[in-house]
Structure formats: structure tokens, C-alpha cells
Design a protein around this motif. Structure first.
Motif, PDB file in Angstrom:
ATOM      1  N   THR A   5       0.842  -1.200   0.000  1.00 22.62           N
ATOM      2  CA  THR A   5       0.000   0.000   0.000  1.00 22.62           C
ATOM      3  C   THR A   5       0.872   1.242   0.000  1.00 22.62           C
ATOM      4  O   THR A   5       0.654   2.174  -0.786  1.00 22.62           O
ATOM      5  N   ARG A   6       1.868   1.258   0.879  1.00 21.96           N
ATOM      6  CA  ARG A   6       2.770   2.414   0.951  1.00 21.96           C
ATOM      7  C   ARG A   6       3.491   2.627  -0.370  1.00 21.96           C
ATOM      8  O   ARG A   6       3.604   3.752  -0.865  1.00 21.96           O
ATOM      9  N   LEU A   7       3.952   1.543  -0.968  1.00 19.59           N
ATOM     10  CA  LEU A   7       4.645   1.656  -2.256  1.00 19.59           C
ATOM     11  C   LEU A   7       3.718   2.190  -3.346  1.00 19.59           C
ATOM     12  O   LEU A   7       4.139   3.000  -4.185  1.00 19.59           O
ATOM     13  N   ALA A   8       2.465   1.761  -3.338  1.00 17.93           N
ATOM     14  CA  ALA A   8       1.502   2.263  -4.326  1.00 17.93           C
ATOM     15  C   ALA A   8       1.269   3.756  -4.132  1.00 17.93           C
ATOM     16  O   ALA A   8       1.207   4.515  -5.109  1.00 17.93           O
ATOM     17  N   LEU A   9       1.150   4.195  -2.886  1.00 19.73           N
ATOM     18  CA  LEU A   9       0.950   5.619  -2.618  1.00 19.73           C
ATOM     19  C   LEU A   9       2.172   6.439  -3.021  1.00 19.73           C
ATOM     20  O   LEU A   9       2.041   7.529  -3.597  1.00 19.73           O
ATOM     21  N   GLU A  10       3.344   5.916  -2.734  1.00 20.93           N
ATOM     22  CA  GLU A  10       4.570   6.615  -3.131  1.00 20.93           C
ATOM     23  C   GLU A  10       4.678   6.716  -4.650  1.00 20.93           C
ATOM     24  O   GLU A  10       5.066   7.753  -5.192  1.00 20.93           O
ATOM     25  N   ARG A  11       4.320   5.646  -5.341  1.00 22.98           N
ATOM     26  CA  ARG A  11       4.353   5.662  -6.814  1.00 22.98           C
ATOM     27  C   ARG A  11       3.313   6.643  -7.364  1.00 22.98           C
ATOM     28  O   ARG A  11       3.591   7.376  -8.321  1.00 22.98           O
ATOM     29  N   LEU A  15       4.034   9.806  -9.818  1.00 21.46           N
ATOM     30  CA  LEU A  15       3.326  10.013 -11.083  1.00 21.46           C
ATOM     31  C   LEU A  15       2.607  11.364 -11.103  1.00 21.46           C
ATOM     32  O   LEU A  15       2.605  12.052 -12.131  1.00 21.46           O
ATOM     33  N   THR A  16       2.018  11.739  -9.993  1.00 21.94           N
ATOM     34  CA  THR A  16       1.327  13.030  -9.913  1.00 21.94           C
ATOM     35  C   THR A  16       2.301  14.170 -10.145  1.00 21.94           C
ATOM     36  O   THR A  16       1.999  15.117 -10.880  1.00 21.94           O
ATOM     37  N   ARG A  17       3.470  14.087  -9.519  1.00 22.66           N
ATOM     38  CA  ARG A  17       4.485  15.141  -9.711  1.00 22.66           C
ATOM     39  C   ARG A  17       4.905  15.243 -11.172  1.00 22.66           C
ATOM     40  O   ARG A  17       5.338  16.299 -11.624  1.00 22.66           O
ATOM     41  N   ASN A  18       4.783  14.140 -11.892  1.00 21.94           N
ATOM     42  CA  ASN A  18       5.171  14.116 -13.305  1.00 21.94           C
ATOM     43  C   ASN A  18       3.967  14.325 -14.225  1.00 21.94           C
ATOM     44  O   ASN A  18       4.005  13.926 -15.398  1.00 21.94           O
ATOM     45  N   ASN A  19       2.911  14.934 -13.688  1.00 24.05           N
ATOM     46  CA  ASN A  19       1.704  15.266 -14.456  1.00 24.05           C
ATOM     47  C   ASN A  19       1.044  14.049 -15.085  1.00 24.05           C
ATOM     48  O   ASN A  19       0.521  14.112 -16.195  1.00 24.05           O
ATOM     49  N   LEU A  21      -1.618  12.190 -13.664  1.00 25.23           N
ATOM     50  CA  LEU A  21      -2.650  11.994 -12.658  1.00 25.23           C
ATOM     51  C   LEU A  21      -3.508  10.759 -12.925  1.00 25.23           C
ATOM     52  O   LEU A  21      -3.844  10.025 -11.996  1.00 25.23           O
ATOM     53  N   VAL A  22      -3.868  10.518 -14.161  1.00 25.83           N
ATOM     54  CA  VAL A  22      -4.702   9.347 -14.480  1.00 25.83           C
ATOM     55  C   VAL A  22      -3.987   8.065 -14.071  1.00 25.83           C
ATOM     56  O   VAL A  22      -4.589   7.167 -13.464  1.00 25.83           O
ATOM     57  N   ASP A  23      -2.702   7.975 -14.363  1.00 30.33           N
ATOM     58  CA  ASP A  23      -1.921   6.802 -13.966  1.00 30.33           C
ATOM     59  C   ASP A  23      -1.818   6.704 -12.448  1.00 30.33           C
ATOM     60  O   ASP A  23      -1.883   5.604 -11.879  1.00 30.33           O
ATOM     61  N   ALA A  24      -1.652   7.840 -11.797  1.00 34.51           N
ATOM     62  CA  ALA A  24      -1.552   7.863 -10.333  1.00 34.51           C
ATOM     63  C   ALA A  24      -2.826   7.337  -9.691  1.00 34.51           C
ATOM     64  O   ALA A  24      -2.779   6.519  -8.762  1.00 34.51           O
ATOM     65  N   ASP A  49       0.340  13.492   5.974  1.00 31.77           N
ATOM     66  CA  ASP A  49       1.761  13.691   6.267  1.00 31.77           C
ATOM     67  C   ASP A  49       2.601  13.898   5.006  1.00 31.77           C
ATOM     68  O   ASP A  49       3.679  14.478   5.079  1.00 31.77           O
ATOM     69  N   HIS A  50       2.133  13.400   3.885  1.00 31.54           N
ATOM     70  CA  HIS A  50       2.926  13.413   2.659  1.00 31.54           C
ATOM     71  C   HIS A  50       2.282  14.190   1.515  1.00 31.54           C
ATOM     72  O   HIS A  50       2.621  13.971   0.354  1.00 31.54           O
ATOM     73  N   ALA A  51       1.391  15.109   1.838  1.00 31.64           N
ATOM     74  CA  ALA A  51       0.707  15.877   0.789  1.00 31.64           C
ATOM     75  C   ALA A  51       1.691  16.587  -0.123  1.00 31.64           C
ATOM     76  O   ALA A  51       1.487  16.645  -1.345  1.00 31.64           O
ATOM     77  N   ASP A  52       2.793  17.069   0.427  1.00 33.67           N
ATOM     78  CA  ASP A  52       3.784  17.762  -0.410  1.00 33.67           C
ATOM     79  C   ASP A  52       4.497  16.808  -1.369  1.00 33.67           C
ATOM     80  O   ASP A  52       5.038  17.245  -2.376  1.00 33.67           O
ATOM     81  N   ASP A  53       4.455  15.510  -1.107  1.00 36.26           N
ATOM     82  CA  ASP A  53       5.046  14.541  -2.038  1.00 36.26           C
ATOM     83  C   ASP A  53       4.327  14.560  -3.384  1.00 36.26           C
ATOM     84  O   ASP A  53       4.914  14.187  -4.399  1.00 36.26           O
ATOM     85  N   PHE A  54       3.069  14.987  -3.375  1.00 36.02           N
ATOM     86  CA  PHE A  54       2.283  15.018  -4.601  1.00 36.02           C
ATOM     87  C   PHE A  54       2.461  16.317  -5.380  1.00 36.02           C
ATOM     88  O   PHE A  54       2.085  16.387  -6.533  1.00 36.02           O
ATOM     89  N   THR A  55       3.016  17.346  -4.738  1.00 37.79           N
ATOM     90  CA  THR A  55       3.035  18.663  -5.362  1.00 37.79           C
ATOM     91  C   THR A  55       4.426  19.266  -5.570  1.00 37.79           C
ATOM     92  O   THR A  55       4.559  20.201  -6.347  1.00 37.79           O
ATOM     93  N   ARG A  56       5.406  18.757  -4.878  1.00 35.84           N
ATOM     94  CA  ARG A  56       6.745  19.370  -4.996  1.00 35.84           C
ATOM     95  C   ARG A  56       7.351  19.114  -6.365  1.00 35.84           C
ATOM     96  O   ARG A  56       6.983  18.171  -7.080  1.00 35.84           O
TER      97      ARG A  56
END
Length: 58
Positions: A5-11, A15-19, A21-24, A49-56
Motif C-alpha cells: 500500500t505504501r509503495l503504491a501511494l509513493e508511486r 506520477l502526480t508530480r510528473n503530471n 494523474l490518471v496513472d496515479a 503527512d505526505h501531501a507535499d510529495d504530490f506537489t513538490r
């Protein structure tokens, strides 16, 4: 939270950071929707806790 689960969220964050979103969503949605109540709470906390992981910047 299970490692898978953690690995899926990290991936999904990567993907979100790389635009990509559909894949994410395709990766994150199944683990979120199949999580039990306990794991759902852990996922919510991880997302907070990791919201910035999606936007940085990459």
C-alpha cells in the motif's frame, strides 16, 4: 499499513508530480478502496503527512 500500500501511494505521488494523474489514480485507487478500516485510517494519515510529495518539484 502494508508495504504494498505504501509503495503504491509513493508511486502515485511520483506520477502526480510528473503530471500523470490518471496513472496515479489507477495505481492508488485500488489500494484505497480495498483497505479495511484500520488501514484506511493509516492511509488518510499518510496522505496528510505526505501531501507535499504530490506537489513538490521533481
Amino acid at each position: 499499513m502494508r508495504d504494498s500500500t505504501r509503495l503504491a501511494l509513493e508511486r502515485a505521488a511520483e506520477l502526480t508530480r510528473n503530471n500523470r494523474l490518471v496513472d496515479a489514480v489507477a495505481i492508488a485507487e485500488p489500494v484505497i478502496t480495498t483497505a479495511d478500516e484500520s488501514e484506511s485510517a493509516e492511509i488518510r494519515q499518510w496522505l496528510l503527512d505526505h501531501a507535499d510529495d504530490f506537489t513538490r518539484e521533481v
